[in-house]
Design a protein around this motif. Structure first.
Motif, PDB file in Angstrom:
ATOM      1  N   ASN A  49       0.829  -1.207   0.000  1.00  9.50           N
ATOM      2  CA  ASN A  49       0.000   0.000   0.000  1.00  9.50           C
ATOM      3  C   ASN A  49       0.863   1.255   0.000  1.00  9.50           C
ATOM      4  OD1 ASN A  49      -2.884   1.008   0.287  1.00  9.50           O
ATOM      5  ND2 ASN A  49      -1.921   2.059   2.006  1.00  9.50           N
ATOM      6  N   CYS A  53       0.679   4.037  -2.931  1.00 10.76           N
ATOM      7  CA  CYS A  53       0.357   5.426  -2.592  1.00 10.76           C
ATOM      8  C   CYS A  53       1.421   6.375  -3.130  1.00 10.76           C
ATOM      9  CB  CYS A  53       0.217   5.586  -1.077  1.00 10.76           C
ATOM     10  SG  CYS A  53      -1.346   4.977  -0.399  1.00 10.76           S
ATOM     11  N   THR A  85      -4.439   8.098   3.223  1.00 12.55           N
ATOM     12  CA  THR A  85      -4.671   6.659   3.345  1.00 12.55           C
ATOM     13  C   THR A  85      -5.539   6.385   4.566  1.00 12.55           C
ATOM     14  OG1 THR A  85      -3.579   4.484   3.344  1.00 12.55           O
ATOM     15  CG2 THR A  85      -2.611   6.183   4.747  1.00 12.55           C
ATOM     16  N   THR A  96      -8.315   8.448   8.993  1.00 10.35           N
ATOM     17  CA  THR A  96      -7.569   8.806   7.798  1.00 10.35           C
ATOM     18  C   THR A  96      -6.268   9.523   8.151  1.00 10.35           C
ATOM     19  OG1 THR A  96      -8.774  10.883   7.580  1.00 10.35           O
ATOM     20  CG2 THR A  96      -9.650   8.968   6.397  1.00 10.35           C
ATOM     21  N   TYR A 112       5.213   8.110   5.819  1.00 13.25           N
ATOM     22  CA  TYR A 112       4.083   7.167   5.822  1.00 13.25           C
ATOM     23  C   TYR A 112       4.106   6.337   7.109  1.00 13.25           C
ATOM     24  CZ  TYR A 112       0.999   3.387   4.131  1.00 13.25           C
ATOM     25  OH  TYR A 112      -0.010   2.461   3.978  1.00 13.25           O
ATOM     26  N   THR A 116       1.228   7.147   9.967  1.00 15.40           N
ATOM     27  CA  THR A 116       0.198   6.107  10.150  1.00 15.40           C
ATOM     28  C   THR A 116       0.331   5.459  11.529  1.00 15.40           C
ATOM     29  OG1 THR A 116       1.588   4.485   8.979  1.00 15.40           O
ATOM     30  CG2 THR A 116      -0.112   5.619   7.691  1.00 15.40           C
ATOM     31  N   THR A 137      -7.244   7.923  -1.015  1.00 14.13           N
ATOM     32  CA  THR A 137      -7.132   6.524  -1.430  1.00 14.13           C
ATOM     33  C   THR A 137      -7.840   5.642  -0.410  1.00 14.13           C
ATOM     34  OG1 THR A 137      -5.096   5.869  -0.252  1.00 14.13           O
ATOM     35  CG2 THR A 137      -4.817   6.999  -2.381  1.00 14.13           C
ATOM     36  N   SER A 138      -8.282   4.490  -0.879  1.00 18.96           N
ATOM     37  CA  SER A 138      -8.884   3.508   0.014  1.00 18.96           C
ATOM     38  C   SER A 138      -8.532   2.118  -0.492  1.00 18.96           C
ATOM     39  CB  SER A 138     -10.404   3.676   0.077  1.00 18.96           C
ATOM     40  OG  SER A 138     -10.974   2.750   0.993  1.00 18.96           O
TER      41      SER A 138
END
Length: 207
Positions: A49, A53, A85, A96, A112, A116, A137-138
């Motif tokens: 992912n 991304c 993301t 998110t 990232y 996250t 994005t999903s």
């Protein structure tokens, strides 16, 4: 960022046509060859992912229309991009997280993983406070998807990319993606060019 006079912008006609349309969003579907991402993810220990991304951000950075977005009834020009993301939280919920795009994959990787992890830990969304044009994005890796259309509530005009689980066939891997965008921001040709840029970013990725 700066507010543009729509009548003096390259999107003047589109602004006039689509800003008051009841459904100004358009969705395109494309199947990508993600074999390289799968191999690099395993070889380098990088999240699939995360890599995708970054490729989304890289492709968007090569598409001029991504830097201008209708916000409310205004047309805003941004200097920077971010990729949003969805983060799975410890309690089973989601939040998110906006990741600032960098042409350096290593810098994007650090941001990232740091951001996250922060969202996962505190359970609160992280956003760039309007300083970046954010690409949503999903990822839904629980299942294979043929396509998806995002909810349109009339206030979130940002472009959005959705994908599910990639598919294997012999030694190749493919991934259908859905790309939704506001017609004021770009036309179909620009969106198709973005999807071609996305495939090229994946094909030429060399971290």
């Amino acid at each position: 960022m700066e507010e543009l006079d729509p009548k003096q912008s390259p999107r003047a006609e589109a602004f006039e046509l689509w800003m008051k349309a009841s459904m100004p969003m358009v969705t395109l579907f494309k199947t990508l060859d993600v074999t390289r991402l799968v191999r690099l993810s395993r070889r380098r220990g990088l999240k699939f992912n995360l890599l995708l991304c970054w490729c989304v951000g890289r492709a968007a950075s090569r598409t001029e229309e991504f830097y201008t977005l209708p916000v409310g009834d205004r047309l805003i020009r941004y200097e920077r991009l971010a990729v949003n993301t969805v983060v799975a939280l410890r309690d089973g919920g989601i939040a998110t997280c906006d990741i600032p795009f960098s042409q350096s994959l290593d810098q994007f990787r650090r941001d990232y993983l740091t951001l996250t992890a922060q969202v996962r830990e505190n359970g609160a969304p992280y956003d760039m406070n309007g300083d970046y044009m954010v690409i949503g994005t999903s990822a839904l890796p629980q299942t294979e998807l043929d396509g998806a259309v995002n909810i349109y509530a009339g206030f979130y005009n940002n472009p959005f990319v959705i994908w599910g689980r990639y598919r294997r066939k012999l030694w190749r891997a493919s991934l259908p993606v859905s790309f939704q965008f506001h017609h004021t921001q770009m036309d179909g040709g620009h969106a198709a060019g973005f999807l071609e840029n996305l495939q090229d970013a994946i094909r030429t990725l060399d971290p």
